[in-house]
Motif scaffolding. Structure first.
Motif, short mmCIF file in Angstrom:
data_model
loop_
_atom_site.label_atom_id
_atom_site.label_comp_id
_atom_site.label_asym_id
_atom_site.label_seq_id
_atom_site.Cartn_x
_atom_site.Cartn_y
_atom_site.Cartn_z
N LEU A 7 0.81 -1.21 0.00
CA LEU A 7 0.00 0.00 0.00
C LEU A 7 0.85 1.27 0.00
O LEU A 7 0.56 2.23 -0.72
N THR A 8 1.93 1.27 0.79
CA THR A 8 2.74 2.48 0.94
C THR A 8 3.90 2.56 -0.04
O THR A 8 4.39 3.65 -0.32
N GLY A 9 4.37 1.42 -0.52
CA GLY A 9 5.55 1.41 -1.37
C GLY A 9 6.84 1.54 -0.58
O GLY A 9 7.91 1.72 -1.15
N LEU A 10 6.74 1.46 0.74
CA LEU A 10 7.91 1.57 1.62
C LEU A 10 8.39 0.18 2.02
O LEU A 10 7.61 -0.76 2.07
N GLY A 11 9.66 0.08 2.38
CA GLY A 11 10.21 -1.17 2.88
C GLY A 11 9.95 -1.32 4.37
O GLY A 11 9.62 -0.36 5.07
N ILE A 15 9.49 1.64 7.26
CA ILE A 15 8.26 1.78 8.04
C ILE A 15 8.59 1.85 9.53
O ILE A 15 8.11 2.75 10.23
N TYR A 16 9.42 0.94 10.01
CA TYR A 16 9.75 0.95 11.44
C TYR A 16 10.59 2.16 11.83
O TYR A 16 10.47 2.67 12.95
N ARG A 17 11.42 2.67 10.91
CA ARG A 17 12.18 3.89 11.21
C ARG A 17 11.24 5.08 11.31
O ARG A 17 11.37 5.92 12.22
N LEU A 18 10.25 5.16 10.41
CA LEU A 18 9.28 6.24 10.47
C LEU A 18 8.43 6.16 11.73
O LEU A 18 8.07 7.19 12.32
N ILE A 19 8.10 4.95 12.17
CA ILE A 19 7.35 4.79 13.42
C ILE A 19 8.19 5.32 14.58
O ILE A 19 7.69 6.06 15.43
N PRO A 25 1.92 5.86 11.30
CA PRO A 25 1.00 5.35 12.33
C PRO A 25 1.57 4.14 13.07
O PRO A 25 2.22 3.28 12.46
N CYS A 26 1.34 4.09 14.36
CA CYS A 26 1.78 2.96 15.16
C CYS A 26 0.90 1.74 14.87
O CYS A 26 -0.31 1.89 14.65
N PRO A 27 1.49 0.57 14.89
CA PRO A 27 0.68 -0.64 14.68
C PRO A 27 -0.15 -0.96 15.92
O PRO A 27 0.15 -0.50 17.02
N VAL A 28 -1.15 -1.78 15.71
CA VAL A 28 -2.00 -2.27 16.79
C VAL A 28 -1.58 -3.71 17.06
O VAL A 28 -1.49 -4.52 16.13
#
Length: 54
Positions: A7-11, A15-19, A25-28
């Motif tokens: 969906l995002t096109g990110l690796g 994703i975890y660096r952006l979190i 957005p933080c995961p649930v």
């Protein structure tokens, strides 16, 4: 995670660096080793991102 990557096109690491930087957005937590993201959170994040102009 696979759906979020598609969906995002990110690796995964991006994703975890952006979190960690509070820019994604933080995961649930679903279980001990399972997380998911709310689609609404991902949609809001996507809409708030600056779009590339070519």
């Amino acid at each position: 995670m696979h759906s979020v990557i598609r969906l995002t096109g990110l690796g995964r690491s991006t994703i975890y660096r952006l979190i960690a930087d509070q820019q994604f957005p933080c995961p649930v937590r679903l279980g001990l080793r399972a997380v998911a993201w709310r689609r609404a959170d991902l949609d809001r994040w996507s809409e708030a991102r600056p779009s590339a102009k070519h």
